[in-house]
Design an enzyme around this catalytic site. Structure first.
Site, PDB file in Angstrom:
ATOM      1  N   SER A 177       4.238  22.849   0.204  1.00 37.04           N
ATOM      2  CA  SER A 177       4.129  22.289  -1.144  1.00 37.04           C
ATOM      3  C   SER A 177       4.536  23.402  -2.099  1.00 37.04           C
ATOM      4  O   SER A 177       4.517  24.591  -1.732  1.00 37.04           O
ATOM      5  CB  SER A 177       2.676  21.895  -1.398  1.00 37.04           C
ATOM      6  OG  SER A 177       2.441  21.681  -2.777  1.00 37.04           O
TER       7      SER A 177
ATOM      8  N   TYR B 120      -6.674  22.837  -1.026  1.00 38.28           N
ATOM      9  CA  TYR B 120      -5.265  22.502  -0.798  1.00 38.28           C
ATOM     10  C   TYR B 120      -4.367  23.727  -0.996  1.00 38.28           C
ATOM     11  O   TYR B 120      -3.509  24.030  -0.159  1.00 38.28           O
ATOM     12  CB  TYR B 120      -4.866  21.382  -1.761  1.00 38.28           C
ATOM     13  CG  TYR B 120      -3.507  20.785  -1.543  1.00 38.28           C
ATOM     14  CD1 TYR B 120      -3.301  19.798  -0.575  1.00 38.28           C
ATOM     15  CD2 TYR B 120      -2.410  21.169  -2.311  1.00 38.28           C
ATOM     16  CE1 TYR B 120      -2.049  19.228  -0.385  1.00 38.28           C
ATOM     17  CE2 TYR B 120      -1.160  20.606  -2.129  1.00 38.28           C
ATOM     18  CZ  TYR B 120      -0.981  19.632  -1.165  1.00 38.28           C
ATOM     19  OH  TYR B 120       0.263  19.071  -0.981  1.00 38.28           O
TER      20      TYR B 120
HETATM   21  P1  NAD Z   1       0.353  10.297   2.303  1.00 34.74           P
HETATM   22  O1  NAD Z   1      -1.088  10.147   1.948  1.00 34.74           O
HETATM   23  O2  NAD Z   1       1.326   9.260   1.866  1.00 34.74           O
HETATM   24  O3  NAD Z   1       0.523  10.486   3.880  1.00 34.74           O
HETATM   25  C1  NAD Z   1      -0.338  11.295   4.616  1.00 34.74           C
HETATM   26  C2  NAD Z   1      -0.178  10.993   6.082  1.00 34.74           C
HETATM   27  O4  NAD Z   1      -1.083  11.825   6.812  1.00 34.74           O
HETATM   28  C3  NAD Z   1      -0.528   9.545   6.436  1.00 34.74           C
HETATM   29  O5  NAD Z   1       0.327   9.097   7.471  1.00 34.74           O
HETATM   30  C4  NAD Z   1      -1.967   9.678   6.957  1.00 34.74           C
HETATM   31  O6  NAD Z   1      -2.345   8.623   7.843  1.00 34.74           O
HETATM   32  C5  NAD Z   1      -1.875  11.008   7.661  1.00 34.74           C
HETATM   33  N1  NAD Z   1      -3.171  11.628   7.888  1.00 34.74           N
HETATM   34  C6  NAD Z   1      -4.121  11.962   6.991  1.00 34.74           C
HETATM   35  N2  NAD Z   1      -5.191  12.498   7.615  1.00 34.74           N
HETATM   36  C7  NAD Z   1      -4.890  12.515   8.946  1.00 34.74           C
HETATM   37  C8  NAD Z   1      -5.576  12.935  10.110  1.00 34.74           C
HETATM   38  N3  NAD Z   1      -6.813  13.454  10.064  1.00 34.74           N
HETATM   39  N4  NAD Z   1      -4.961  12.778  11.295  1.00 34.74           N
HETATM   40  C9  NAD Z   1      -3.713  12.224  11.377  1.00 34.74           C
HETATM   41  N5  NAD Z   1      -3.031  11.815  10.317  1.00 34.74           N
HETATM   42  C10 NAD Z   1      -3.607  11.946   9.110  1.00 34.74           C
HETATM   43  O7  NAD Z   1       0.736  11.741   1.732  1.00 34.74           O
HETATM   44  P2  NAD Z   1       2.142  12.426   1.370  1.00 34.74           P
HETATM   45  O8  NAD Z   1       2.182  12.589  -0.098  1.00 34.74           O
HETATM   46  O9  NAD Z   1       3.259  11.764   2.076  1.00 34.74           O
HETATM   47  O10 NAD Z   1       1.871  13.882   1.972  1.00 34.74           O
HETATM   48  C11 NAD Z   1       2.425  14.313   3.203  1.00 34.74           C
HETATM   49  C12 NAD Z   1       2.487  15.821   3.200  1.00 34.74           C
HETATM   50  O11 NAD Z   1       3.286  16.257   2.099  1.00 34.74           O
HETATM   51  C13 NAD Z   1       1.127  16.505   3.035  1.00 34.74           C
HETATM   52  O12 NAD Z   1       1.061  17.646   3.849  1.00 34.74           O
HETATM   53  C14 NAD Z   1       1.121  16.886   1.570  1.00 34.74           C
HETATM   54  O13 NAD Z   1       0.280  17.970   1.319  1.00 34.74           O
HETATM   55  C15 NAD Z   1       2.575  17.232   1.366  1.00 34.74           C
HETATM   56  N6  NAD Z   1       3.036  17.194  -0.020  1.00 34.74           N
HETATM   57  C16 NAD Z   1       2.972  16.072  -0.751  1.00 34.74           C
HETATM   58  C17 NAD Z   1       3.440  16.093  -2.057  1.00 34.74           C
HETATM   59  C18 NAD Z   1       3.427  14.878  -2.925  1.00 34.74           C
HETATM   60  O14 NAD Z   1       3.656  15.021  -4.139  1.00 34.74           O
HETATM   61  N7  NAD Z   1       3.204  13.702  -2.404  1.00 34.74           N
HETATM   62  C19 NAD Z   1       3.952  17.285  -2.603  1.00 34.74           C
HETATM   63  C20 NAD Z   1       3.984  18.420  -1.805  1.00 34.74           C
HETATM   64  C21 NAD Z   1       3.531  18.366  -0.511  1.00 34.74           C
END
Ligand code: NAD
Length: 279
Positions: free
Chosen positions: A161, A174
């Site tokens: 991130s 986080y």
């Molecule tokens: P999201 O909530 O859409 O997806 C998260 C995924 O992780 C889902 O498939 C969920 O089922 C899975 N998950 C959560 N807990 C779990 C567990 N204990 N075991 C197995 N699976 C689990 O989130 P996202 O926004 O797509 O985020 C995905 C990654 O991207 C994360 O690591 C997040 O920190 C990172 N990220 C997101 C953003 C953003 O703005 N959305 C920005 C930077 C980084």
């Protein structure tokens, strides 16, 4: 224990997949939603077979799995392993290898968020967030790394991130976990360097996904702002482009990192953040 309530491998009625990653086998954690699903779709479109992982409604996951297999012609399976549990992570990798062969590409993407001031940040949320977002990548890497080194080829891609590089208030667990991912990335990169195994971390800015949607209410509370104000003044304020990064932009970078052209890129953070960390 890994839950396999849906058929684990697509019938694969299509001709063998083509593409730059044809013949490669990928595992993408947290890929039933958001960025992980986007990365899984991009890797499959590039020809890699894929093990999806994550939570959700079983019928919906099966619909996505079957659709991806149908559209791309690659084998697609799903593991419901909980990334909080090291033994389930080990089983997920063992089952992926038994079903589709050695894991060539590991994408550590599962993540959760919690927004609260340090003094009232729930201790159990700290523990869970660190387990899913920092410890799970270690356990998954540990399970695939020896095999990748022995075969002389491997790609480990972590979803970090902008918060792996800079901080924001109210996200102590986080930001700590994502900064920790960079240390993990560097050590794995150094240990894999002579064996054809790279390890990198993609650092997106804000991407519009269910994770971002879920944190808006808490952001409104801690910043004492309306939903529109949070979108403008909190989420998009640090992104000079003033727009959300797209899932497809992150997926395209993952495909590049997984390919042979990226073999000299290792141990680094790749920002996809609209200029956030340039400030
Ligand atoms: P999201 O909530 O859409 O997806 C998260 C995924 O992780 C889902 O498939 C969920 O089922 C899975 N998950 C959560 N807990 C779990 C567990 N204990 N075991 C197995 N699976 C689990 O989130 P996202 O926004 O797509 O985020 C995905 C990654 O991207 C994360 O690591 C997040 O920190 C990172 N990220 C997101 C953003 C953003 O703005 N959305 C920005 C930077 C980084």
């Amino acid at each position: 224990m890994t839950i396999t309530a849906v058929p684990s491998v697509s019938p694969n009625l299509n001709p063998p997949a083509a593409g730059p990653l044809a013949g490669r086998n990928a595992v993408v954690t947290g890929s039933t939603s958001g960025i992980g699903l986007g990365i899984a779709r991009a890797l499959a479109a590039a020809g890699a077979s894929v093990t999806l992982n994550g939570f959700g409604e079983t019928a919906e996951i099966e619909r996505m799995r079957a659709e991806l297999a149908e559209q791309t012609g690659v084998a697609v399976r799903w593991s419901g392993a909980d990334m909080c549990r090291p033994e389930e992570i080990a089983a997920m990798i063992a089952e992926a290898e038994a079903a589709l062969g050695p894991v060539d590409i590991l994408v550590n993407n599962a993540g959760i968020q919690h927004v609260a001031p340090v003094e009232s940040f729930p201790a159990e949320r700290w523990d869970t967030l660190i387990a899913v977002t920092l410890s799970a990548p270690f356990h998954a890497i540990r399970a695939v790394f020896g095999g990748m080194k022995a075969r002389g080829w491997g790609r480990i891609i972590n979803t970090g991130s902008a918060h792996a590089l800079v901080a924001s208030p109210f996200k102590v667990a986080y930001v700590a976990a994502k900064h920790g991912i960079m240390g993990l990335t560097k050590v794995v990169a150094l240990e894999g360097a002579e064996f054809g195994v790279t390890c990198n971390t993609i650092c997106p800015g804000y991407v519009w996904t269910p994770m971002v949607e879920k944190q808006i209410e808490d952001q409104c509370k801690v910043h004492n702002k309306s939903r529109d104000e949070v979108m403008r003044d909190v989420l998009l304020a640090p992104q000079p482009t003033r727009r959300f990064v797209t899932i497809e932009e992150v997926g395209a970078l993952a495909v590049f990192l997984a390919g042979d052209a990226a073999r000299s890129i290792t141990g680094t953070a790749l920002s996809v953040d609209g200029g956030w960390v340039a400030r």
